[in-house]
Design a protein around this motif. Structure first.
Motif, mmCIF file in Angstrom:
data_model
loop_
_atom_site.group_PDB
_atom_site.id
_atom_site.type_symbol
_atom_site.label_atom_id
_atom_site.label_comp_id
_atom_site.label_asym_id
_atom_site.label_seq_id
_atom_site.Cartn_x
_atom_site.Cartn_y
_atom_site.Cartn_z
ATOM 1 N N GLY A 117 0.784 -1.228 0.000
ATOM 2 C CA GLY A 117 0.000 0.000 0.000
ATOM 3 C C GLY A 117 0.814 1.276 0.000
ATOM 4 O O GLY A 117 0.260 2.362 0.178
ATOM 5 N N LYS A 118 2.126 1.180 -0.243
ATOM 6 C CA LYS A 118 2.967 2.371 -0.205
ATOM 7 C C LYS A 118 2.905 3.176 -1.506
ATOM 8 O O LYS A 118 3.429 4.289 -1.557
ATOM 9 C CB LYS A 118 4.415 1.978 0.098
ATOM 10 N N LEU A 119 2.322 2.601 -2.547
ATOM 11 C CA LEU A 119 2.220 3.292 -3.834
ATOM 12 C C LEU A 119 0.775 3.664 -4.151
ATOM 13 O O LEU A 119 0.412 3.851 -5.320
ATOM 14 C CB LEU A 119 2.799 2.425 -4.956
ATOM 15 N N ALA A 120 -0.048 3.747 -3.127
ATOM 16 C CA ALA A 120 -1.461 4.086 -3.344
ATOM 17 C C ALA A 120 -1.589 5.470 -3.977
ATOM 18 O O ALA A 120 -0.789 6.372 -3.714
ATOM 19 C CB ALA A 120 -2.215 4.034 -2.018
ATOM 20 N N PHE A 121 -2.601 5.611 -4.834
ATOM 21 C CA PHE A 121 -2.857 6.895 -5.488
ATOM 22 C C PHE A 121 -3.306 7.945 -4.476
ATOM 23 O O PHE A 121 -4.090 7.649 -3.571
ATOM 24 C CB PHE A 121 -3.975 6.756 -6.526
ATOM 25 N N ARG A 122 -2.844 9.167 -4.649
ATOM 26 C CA ARG A 122 -3.478 10.298 -4.002
ATOM 27 C C ARG A 122 -4.667 10.713 -4.865
ATOM 28 O O ARG A 122 -4.750 10.360 -6.041
ATOM 29 C CB ARG A 122 -2.488 11.447 -3.845
ATOM 30 N N THR A 123 -5.573 11.462 -4.285
ATOM 31 C CA THR A 123 -6.826 11.783 -4.986
ATOM 32 C C THR A 123 -6.573 12.418 -6.342
ATOM 33 O O THR A 123 -7.187 12.034 -7.348
ATOM 34 C CB THR A 123 -7.688 12.730 -4.128
ATOM 35 N N TYR A 124 -5.646 13.358 -6.402
ATOM 36 C CA TYR A 124 -5.375 14.057 -7.657
ATOM 37 C C TYR A 124 -4.875 13.080 -8.727
ATOM 38 O O TYR A 124 -5.341 13.083 -9.870
ATOM 39 C CB TYR A 124 -4.344 15.154 -7.420
ATOM 40 N N ASN A 125 -3.914 12.213 -8.357
ATOM 41 C CA ASN A 125 -3.357 11.261 -9.315
ATOM 42 C C ASN A 125 -4.373 10.187 -9.702
ATOM 43 O O ASN A 125 -4.377 9.701 -10.831
ATOM 44 C CB ASN A 125 -2.106 10.604 -8.735
ATOM 45 N N LEU A 126 -5.235 9.825 -8.763
ATOM 46 C CA LEU A 126 -6.284 8.847 -9.065
ATOM 47 C C LEU A 126 -7.227 9.404 -10.138
ATOM 48 O O LEU A 126 -7.611 8.694 -11.087
ATOM 49 C CB LEU A 126 -7.059 8.505 -7.798
ATOM 50 N N LYS A 127 -7.590 10.662 -10.002
ATOM 51 C CA LYS A 127 -8.478 11.278 -10.993
ATOM 52 C C LYS A 127 -7.790 11.384 -12.353
ATOM 53 O O LYS A 127 -8.430 11.205 -13.397
ATOM 54 C CB LYS A 127 -8.912 12.662 -10.511
ATOM 55 N N LYS A 128 -6.487 11.659 -12.348
ATOM 56 C CA LYS A 128 -5.749 11.731 -13.613
ATOM 57 C C LYS A 128 -5.690 10.360 -14.287
ATOM 58 O O LYS A 128 -5.822 10.260 -15.513
ATOM 59 C CB LYS A 128 -4.334 12.254 -13.374
ATOM 60 N N ALA A 129 -5.470 9.303 -13.495
ATOM 61 C CA ALA A 129 -5.431 7.957 -14.061
ATOM 62 C C ALA A 129 -6.783 7.581 -14.653
ATOM 63 O O ALA A 129 -6.866 7.007 -15.750
ATOM 64 C CB ALA A 129 -5.029 6.947 -12.978
ATOM 65 N N ALA A 130 -7.857 7.907 -13.942
ATOM 66 C CA ALA A 130 -9.200 7.628 -14.449
ATOM 67 C C ALA A 130 -9.483 8.439 -15.712
ATOM 68 O O ALA A 130 -10.093 7.930 -16.672
ATOM 69 C CB ALA A 130 -10.236 7.936 -13.377
ATOM 70 N N ALA A 131 -9.023 9.693 -15.733
ATOM 71 C CA ALA A 131 -9.245 10.544 -16.906
ATOM 72 C C ALA A 131 -8.523 9.998 -18.128
ATOM 73 O O ALA A 131 -9.000 10.139 -19.264
ATOM 74 C CB ALA A 131 -8.778 11.966 -16.612
#
Length: 364
Positions: A117-131
């Protein structure tokens, strides 16, 4: 000529020899100093076609570093020093139980850090990956093409019990799971599938490993499980049997062992590879174009499904290929990131994106 000038010329010549000579010695000596030719299980940085002036220095440095003379030797010697001096710390290859080796590069593709779990997405990066995937989905929707995204698990996710006993490993929040949950809640129209649960269920049914113990990749059996799930998702009428209903035989080929060279060690004698008896699955197809490194095409006039499939893939698709090519009439395999231009050029009936879980943190 003054003595100082002579010394300056000599030192300049020595400097140039140190700079240039390794480029000639590397291909001559590498085979004598190391086992195999590659110490890293990744693609080298390619020189971009379009270069921005501000990034020229960084791009040139990355390109040269990946091709630095004796890079493989330094990496493998570093691994040997690590094993001797720091045996309780984990390197880029983890030696597990029952002969299992795990790829664990010191980058954002670090499988153990991802598992913990040390490479979990932060909210901003999670939204970018989804985008990123949303943009691909919308571009294909405009030309009436369906998209299927499949994520084979890291070997560590399927065999955490094979990790060394000297350390405790507890699973944490993993980026591929975050991305799946986010897409399901915000973009349910995107077909995004994690194959880890399918592999874990198959472990309880199959008496043989689903991944090569001494290699990074899933084997023929693991690839069958993942591809079977994908084909049934695309074509529910598929009647192929489950893994425990198939006859498993010894193949003529040996199991690959790509992780031993990364440890700077000579691999032990390989074992015979296990595979599926294709009597239960029609396997008539032929290669129309073949360049294993980047692009190849198969055509199957006896395929159950007459559609043309385009798959943007990585090395995990090698063992998926016999099954996809057996079911679909035409399959184009391209080893690169998604390209709308190539999609339009090939004009498929559906598109698949396949990438192993350890690269998911890069989608940001």
């Amino acid at each position: 000529m003054k003595r100082e000038n002579i010394l300056s010329v000599i030192f300049l010549c020595i400097f140039l020899m140190i700079l240039i000579l390794p480029h000639f010695l590397d291909p001559l000596l590498s085979d004598f100093l190391v086992y195999g030719t590659s110490a890293e299980n990744r693609n080298k940085t390619s020189f971009p076609k379009k270069i921005k002036y501000r990034k020229l220095a960084k791009i040139t440095e990355e390109y040269y570093n990946d091709r630095m003379p004796f890079r493989n030797i330094f990496i493998k010697w570093s691994q040997n020093i690590h094993d001797v001096c720091f045996p309780f710390f984990l390197g880029q290859v983890i030696e597990g139980k029952n002969g299992f080796l795990f790829y664990n590069p010191p980058t954002r593709e670090n499988s153990l850090s991802q598992y913990k779990g040390k490479l979990a997405f932060r909210t901003y990066n999670l939204k970018k990956a989804a985008a990123y995937f949303q943009k691909i989905h919308e571009s294909l929707k405009e030309i009436n093409l369906d998209l299927y995204i499949v994520i084979p698990p890291n070997k560590l996710q399927v065999y955490p019990d094979k990790l060394p006993v000297r350390r405790k490993f507890s699973p944490g929040l993993q980026p591929q799971n975050q991305l799946k949950e986010y897409l399901q809640s915000h973009h349910p129209e995107i077909n995004f599938y994690l194959l880890c649960d399918e592999l874990l269920k198959a472990r309880t049914k199959c008496p043989f490993p689903l991944y090569y113990p001494e290699d990074t990749h899933w084997n023929n059996l693991g690839a069958y499980v993942g591809t079977h799930f994908l084909i049934r998702t695309i074509a529910p009428e598929c009647q192929w049997p489950e893994i425990d209903q198939l006859k498993i035989i010894d193949l003529s080929s040996n199991e690959p062992q790509d992780l031993w060279p990364m440890m700077g060690k000579k691999a032990p004698p390989p074992k015979k590879e296990k595979g599926i008896d294709f009597k239960n699955i029609p396997r008539y197809f032929k290669y129309e174009e073949r360049n294993v490194a980047t692009y190849f095409v198969t055509k199957n006039p006896q395929a159950s499904d007459r559609r043309k499939v385009l798959i943007f893939r990585d090395s995990f698709a090698f063992n998926m290929q016999p099954y996809l090519s057996a079911y679909f009439a035409e399959v184009h395999y391209i080893w690169e990131e998604f390209s709308l231009a190539k999609t339009k050029e090939i004009n498929p009936d559906l598109v698949i994106i396949e990438c192993v879980a350890r690269v998911v943190p890069h989608f940001k």
